[in-house]
Scaffold this motif. Structure first.
Motif, PDB file in Angstrom:
ATOM      1  N   ALA A 248       0.831  -1.319   0.005  1.00 24.82           N
ATOM      2  CA  ALA A 248       0.016   0.011  -0.166  1.00 24.82           C
ATOM      3  C   ALA A 248       0.927   1.356   0.072  1.00 24.82           C
ATOM      4  O   ALA A 248       1.998   1.241   0.533  1.00 24.82           O
ATOM      5  CB  ALA A 248      -0.894   0.061   1.042  1.00 24.82           C
ATOM      6  N   VAL A 249       0.455   2.317  -0.521  1.00 27.02           N
ATOM      7  CA  VAL A 249       1.029   3.650  -0.344  1.00 27.02           C
ATOM      8  C   VAL A 249      -0.086   4.628   0.287  1.00 27.02           C
ATOM      9  O   VAL A 249      -1.216   4.833  -0.313  1.00 27.02           O
ATOM     10  CB  VAL A 249       1.412   4.088  -1.911  1.00 27.02           C
ATOM     11  N   THR A 250       0.347   5.388   1.183  1.00 27.00           N
ATOM     12  CA  THR A 250      -0.758   6.275   1.795  1.00 27.00           C
ATOM     13  C   THR A 250       0.235   7.594   2.043  1.00 27.00           C
ATOM     14  O   THR A 250       1.265   7.830   1.937  1.00 27.00           O
ATOM     15  CB  THR A 250      -1.355   5.650   3.080  1.00 27.00           C
ATOM     16  N   VAL A 251      -0.577   8.282   2.781  1.00 33.07           N
ATOM     17  CA  VAL A 251       0.039   9.794   3.453  1.00 33.07           C
ATOM     18  C   VAL A 251      -0.110   9.782   4.824  1.00 33.07           C
ATOM     19  O   VAL A 251      -1.002   9.042   5.414  1.00 33.07           O
ATOM     20  CB  VAL A 251      -0.761  10.762   2.756  1.00 33.07           C
ATOM     21  N   PRO A 252       0.657  10.765   5.277  1.00 37.00           N
ATOM     22  CA  PRO A 252       0.691  10.785   6.841  1.00 37.00           C
ATOM     23  C   PRO A 252      -0.590  11.021   7.491  1.00 37.00           C
ATOM     24  O   PRO A 252      -1.418  11.806   6.836  1.00 37.00           O
ATOM     25  CB  PRO A 252       1.885  11.810   7.180  1.00 37.00           C
ATOM     26  N   GLY A 253      -1.101  10.200   8.360  1.00 41.96           N
ATOM     27  CA  GLY A 253      -2.403  10.361   9.138  1.00 41.96           C
ATOM     28  C   GLY A 253      -3.587   9.597   8.388  1.00 41.96           C
ATOM     29  O   GLY A 253      -4.563   9.529   9.037  1.00 41.96           O
ATOM     30  N   ASP A 254      -3.389   9.157   7.204  1.00 44.26           N
ATOM     31  CA  ASP A 254      -4.656   8.694   6.438  1.00 44.26           C
ATOM     32  C   ASP A 254      -4.518   7.289   6.524  1.00 44.26           C
ATOM     33  O   ASP A 254      -3.661   6.632   5.866  1.00 44.26           O
ATOM     34  CB  ASP A 254      -4.589   8.942   4.970  1.00 44.26           C
ATOM     35  N   ASN A 255      -5.152   6.523   7.362  1.00 50.25           N
ATOM     36  CA  ASN A 255      -5.292   5.116   7.561  1.00 50.25           C
ATOM     37  C   ASN A 255      -6.359   4.428   6.912  1.00 50.25           C
ATOM     38  O   ASN A 255      -7.098   3.257   7.384  1.00 50.25           O
ATOM     39  CB  ASN A 255      -5.049   4.788   8.909  1.00 50.25           C
ATOM     40  N   SER A 256      -6.782   4.842   5.960  1.00 51.46           N
ATOM     41  CA  SER A 256      -7.871   4.428   4.911  1.00 51.46           C
ATOM     42  C   SER A 256      -7.511   3.028   4.615  1.00 51.46           C
ATOM     43  O   SER A 256      -8.105   2.127   3.998  1.00 51.46           O
ATOM     44  CB  SER A 256      -8.450   5.196   3.867  1.00 51.46           C
ATOM     45  N   VAL A 257      -6.210   2.862   4.371  1.00 50.81           N
ATOM     46  CA  VAL A 257      -5.668   1.531   3.691  1.00 50.81           C
ATOM     47  C   VAL A 257      -5.279   0.477   4.691  1.00 50.81           C
ATOM     48  O   VAL A 257      -4.762  -0.498   4.188  1.00 50.81           O
ATOM     49  CB  VAL A 257      -4.499   1.843   2.840  1.00 50.81           C
ATOM     50  N   ASP A 258      -5.503   0.558   6.082  1.00 49.67           N
ATOM     51  CA  ASP A 258      -5.122  -0.406   7.051  1.00 49.67           C
ATOM     52  C   ASP A 258      -3.704  -0.523   6.844  1.00 49.67           C
ATOM     53  O   ASP A 258      -3.254  -1.523   6.449  1.00 49.67           O
ATOM     54  CB  ASP A 258      -5.882  -1.817   6.720  1.00 49.67           C
ATOM     55  N   ALA A 259      -2.832   0.480   7.148  1.00 47.03           N
ATOM     56  CA  ALA A 259      -1.450   0.526   6.744  1.00 47.03           C
ATOM     57  C   ALA A 259      -0.699  -0.459   7.247  1.00 47.03           C
ATOM     58  O   ALA A 259       0.254  -1.168   6.757  1.00 47.03           O
ATOM     59  CB  ALA A 259      -0.846   1.727   6.936  1.00 47.03           C
ATOM     60  N   TYR A 260      -1.203  -1.150   8.643  1.00 48.52           N
ATOM     61  CA  TYR A 260      -0.121  -1.891   9.518  1.00 48.52           C
ATOM     62  C   TYR A 260      -0.638  -3.563   8.979  1.00 48.52           C
ATOM     63  O   TYR A 260      -0.067  -4.241   9.611  1.00 48.52           O
ATOM     64  CB  TYR A 260      -0.707  -1.882  11.001  1.00 48.52           C
ATOM     65  N   THR A 261      -1.521  -3.562   7.968  1.00 49.71           N
ATOM     66  CA  THR A 261      -2.006  -5.094   7.733  1.00 49.71           C
ATOM     67  C   THR A 261      -1.002  -5.436   6.340  1.00 49.71           C
ATOM     68  O   THR A 261      -1.257  -6.814   6.069  1.00 49.71           O
ATOM     69  CB  THR A 261      -3.028  -5.077   7.483  1.00 49.71           C
ATOM     70  N   GLN A 262      -0.320  -4.638   5.911  1.00 55.42           N
ATOM     71  CA  GLN A 262       0.407  -4.902   4.835  1.00 55.42           C
ATOM     72  C   GLN A 262       1.772  -5.640   4.908  1.00 55.42           C
ATOM     73  O   GLN A 262       2.370  -5.173   5.708  1.00 55.42           O
ATOM     74  CB  GLN A 262       0.515  -3.735   3.849  1.00 55.42           C
ATOM     75  N   ASP A 263       2.171  -6.248   3.705  1.00 58.39           N
ATOM     76  CA  ASP A 263       3.590  -6.731   3.962  1.00 58.39           C
ATOM     77  C   ASP A 263       4.477  -5.463   3.757  1.00 58.39           C
ATOM     78  O   ASP A 263       5.625  -5.254   4.527  1.00 58.39           O
ATOM     79  CB  ASP A 263       3.875  -7.452   2.567  1.00 58.39           C
ATOM     80  N   VAL A 264       4.256  -4.436   2.838  1.00 54.46           N
ATOM     81  CA  VAL A 264       4.845  -3.225   2.748  1.00 54.46           C
ATOM     82  C   VAL A 264       4.218  -2.123   2.684  1.00 54.46           C
ATOM     83  O   VAL A 264       3.053  -2.141   1.875  1.00 54.46           O
ATOM     84  CB  VAL A 264       5.936  -3.266   1.495  1.00 54.46           C
ATOM     85  N   THR A 265       4.173  -0.754   3.350  1.00 48.79           N
ATOM     86  CA  THR A 265       3.460   0.285   3.388  1.00 48.79           C
ATOM     87  C   THR A 265       4.274   1.266   3.048  1.00 48.79           C
ATOM     88  O   THR A 265       5.368   1.616   3.893  1.00 48.79           O
ATOM     89  CB  THR A 265       2.353   0.457   4.535  1.00 48.79           C
ATOM     90  N   LEU A 266       4.162   2.207   1.973  1.00 48.05           N
ATOM     91  CA  LEU A 266       4.974   3.343   2.117  1.00 48.05           C
ATOM     92  C   LEU A 266       4.258   4.631   2.473  1.00 48.05           C
ATOM     93  O   LEU A 266       2.968   4.694   1.891  1.00 48.05           O
ATOM     94  CB  LEU A 266       5.385   3.405   0.500  1.00 48.05           C
ATOM     95  N   VAL A 267       4.712   5.581   2.932  1.00 47.26           N
ATOM     96  CA  VAL A 267       4.293   6.422   3.646  1.00 47.26           C
ATOM     97  C   VAL A 267       4.785   7.779   2.865  1.00 47.26           C
ATOM     98  O   VAL A 267       5.914   7.998   3.245  1.00 47.26           O
ATOM     99  CB  VAL A 267       4.128   6.622   5.024  1.00 47.26           C
ATOM    100  N   VAL A 268       4.062   8.439   2.136  1.00 45.67           N
ATOM    101  CA  VAL A 268       4.474   9.798   1.396  1.00 45.67           C
ATOM    102  C   VAL A 268       5.083  10.824   2.419  1.00 45.67           C
ATOM    103  O   VAL A 268       4.413  11.213   3.189  1.00 45.67           O
ATOM    104  CB  VAL A 268       3.560  10.310   0.577  1.00 45.67           C
TER     105      VAL A 268
END
Length: 637
Positions: free
Chosen positions: A234-254
């Motif tokens: 997943a790729v997301t932005v600081p503060g926006d956890n619409s993507v369930d960032a912590y459930t991914q193998d890799v999450t990139l935060v812009v």
């Protein structure tokens, strides 16, 4: 420079590793078996078909002893960030009627699924999808799945623009390069696709990771064995956890500077939901912060993480094959060292982030360029027509008239965007006419809920999920109202098995199928999906839902702190305190004849009418039903 020649497969591997190696890069046996006059594929064919975006299923409601199963196929799209152009949506709508079961389903990974396709119609269905600029390649199987991103189509917030851009780029970087997909489904015809970013092409074709001795490998990222198991980004932005960032193998935060220019990315790694009942060595896990990378190096870092999992992930025990287990077994420090060794340089320190919040983007919003976007809820993501609820008809009419791009949300809803303000009233009128609730009409418990498809099509389902969650949510709402918590809401997620497709282990209240009509109860996840829930009860039969949950809600009402949410309360007081309170709790009595255990089934159409009437009257559906039945029986008597 990333350094990682593909290592040979270990001596002891699962049967599936051999199937992948012998597939000729995903060509066989699918190509051969597709030509055979059968209703289904062999076991090897089923496994390779997944890489093409399809699962072989059967309608379990139609199983008859001694007869062949009612075989059918699910197709899942690969559409990074949930993006669906209007022409592709209209193709999917038509295909669902022509070859499918007349429904589409928005998934929790921001893609559409089609169900009910027969083997004889697979090729025609996939060909139409490909010719409409869609793809199913890599939507399933042991490789990178659909890359997620916030569905908000902001044009004036650079970080959101970067998140969408890099979700597309990471998806392209990790897309299989085998020609088998187009050879099989459109007879080798050159597919018309969007031009890839030159930096992505260069990163993929770099020598790093190639099989020794191969000048131009078919799969420069994956090799012949692909990944040990599925891989999610997943790729997301600081503060926006619409993507369930912590459930991914890799999450990139812009990460941007004060002028909105992209600087780089924070990186989280090692999340995953799947587990198996009574197998303690399997577990849900949330991702760890592993560091920060400059934008110029992001593709090499993603490759380094993929190579580490590709080369060291467990290829024998598939229950231990996800990257979360590699990190758990090695420890985070060793994992980071190995990634850095492959990456060729140390990672920079993880940058401080604001508090995460969950957003679903329902309702009307300015998108920042003079146009609007609209998010509306689709319960459990099911796009269909039933009585007064005409979701499929509404979307078809809107797309035909207004040609709007859309994004599927990680919570199974839909965002339409690039809307001319002059069209707002007409679009809203279509939705109203078709029975789609406005944002303010959606019960918050419904709004925050998710369920997997489960029965009758999922072969892994132990019990129901999608078909019964409306009743479960109504019973929870009735119970809260009874206890004086009418306006309370929290995240409820339900699955028919422990694989976790609806991410129940991050919910404030998770129900995980464990037997027919029975569920594990998970409690204590955070409202913004940053903390794992824990198992409170191993098995709850649905007949005992109220008597099990009532003490928990009563304790919550009595002892919560100001503004505290249910998941945070359960985590704070602990399960010992919850169980102790439940043991001594005496249920509050309902008006009338005591505890409501009897249930009567009604059609979806009547259910939706009932729900609207209850919301309009400010009552629970149970109260409206009881009043109507009492009045009817009184008149007849």
């Amino acid at each position: 420079m990333v350094q990682s020649p593909i290592k040979p497969a270990p001596e002891k591997v699962s049967k599936l590793e051999g199937i992948k190696e012998q597939s000729q890069f995903l060509q066989e046996p699918v190509a051969t078996e597709l030509q055979q006059n059968t209703t289904h594929f062999s076991e090897a064919g089923i496994q390779i078909l997944k890489f093409h975006g399809s699962y072989q299923q059967d309608n379990r409601d139609n199983r008859v002893r001694g007869q062949e199963k009612d075989y059918q196929f699910m197709l899942r799209l690969r559409n990074p960030g949930g993006f669906i152009p209007p022409e592709l949506y209209l193709t999917l709508d038509a295909l669902a009627d022509k070859y499918g079961n007349h429904t589409l389903r928005a998934t929790t990974r921001q893609s559409f699924q089609m169900h009910g396709i027969l083997k004889q119609n697979l090729k025609a269905t996939l060909a139409d999808i490909i010719h409409s600029m869609g793809s199913t390649l890599g939507a399933c199987g042991d490789l990178n799945r659909n890359v997620m991103a916030p569905p908000a189509p902001y044009k004036n917030r650079p970080e959101y623009v970067y998140a969408r851009e890099y979700a597309d780029n990471i998806a392209d970087l990790l897309t299989p390069q085998t020609p088998a997909y187009y050879d099989i489904w459109i007879d080798g015809e050159k597919a018309v696709t969007a031009a890839e970013n030159p930096e992505v092409v260069a990163a993929r074709q770099g020598k790093a990771g190639q099989v020794e001795g191969q000048v131009k490998p078919v799969e420069p990222i994956y090799g012949a064995f692909y990944m040990p198991r599925k891989f999610k980004c997943a790729v997301t932005v600081p503060g926006d956890n619409s993507v369930d960032a912590y459930t991914q193998d890799v999450t990139l935060v812009v990460i941007t500077d004060e002028q909105g220019e992209l600087q780089g990315f924070n990186v989280l790694a090692g999340g995953g939901m799947g587990r198996t009942h009574r197998k303690e060595e399997t577990f849900a896990r949330i991702a760890d912060p592993v560091g920060y990378v400059d934008k110029a190096d992001v593709y090499d870092l993603v490759k380094a993480i993929v190579f580490t999992q590709r080369d060291y992930g467990d290829r024998y025990n598939r229950r231990q094959a996800r990257m979360k287990y590699l990190i758990h077994n090695w420890g985070l420090e060793k994992f980071i060292r190995k990634v850095e060794e492959t990456f060729g340089k140390p990672l920079q320190p993880f940058k401080e982030l604001p508090e995460w919040k969950f957003y679903d983007y329902l309702g009307w919003h300015e998108q920042g360029d003079g146009k609007l976007f609209l998010g509306f809820q689709i319960q459990n993501g099911r796009v269909y027509d039933n009585g007064k609820l005409q979701v499929k008809a509404a979307l078809k009419e809107i797309e035909q008239r207004f040609q709007l791009p859309m994004r599927i949300t990680p919570s199974q809803s839909i965002v339409l965007y690039d809307i001319d303000p002059a069209d707002k009233a007409e679009i809203q009128a279509v939705l109203d006419r078709c029975g789609i609730l406005r944002e303010e009409q959606v019960d918050p418990i419904d709004r925050l809920s998710m369920a997997c498809p489960a029965l009758p099509t999922c072969g892994l389902a132990i019990t129901e999920s999608e078909r019964i969650i409306p009743d479960v949510l109504d019973r929870v709402r009735s119970l809260l109202t009874k206890l004086g918590l009418k306006d309370e809401h929290f995240v409820i997620r339900m699955t028919g098995c422990p694989n976790g497709c609806a991410r129940p282990y991050m919910a404030e209240l998770g129900l995980v199928g464990s037997a027919v009509d029975s569920y594990q109860v998970w409690l204590g996840g955070s409202p913004n999906q940053t903390r794992l829930a824990r198992t409170y009860l191993e098995r709850l039969h649905l007949d005992h839902l109220e008597q099990t949950l009532e003490p928990l809600f009563a304790y919550f009402k009595r002892s919560r702190q100001a503004g505290e949410r249910f998941g945070d309360f359960c985590d704070r007081v602990g399960f010992d305190a919850l169980r102790q309170f439940a043991e001594t709790y005496k249920p509050a009595k309902l008006k009338g004849s005591g505890r409501r255990r009897n249930r009567v089934g009604i059609s979806d159409a009547v259910f939706n009418q009932l729900k609207s009437a209850a919301q309009a009257q400010g009552k629970t559906m149970t109260d409206v039903v009881e009043a109507a039945i009492a009045a009817h029986l009184g008149q007849d008597g």
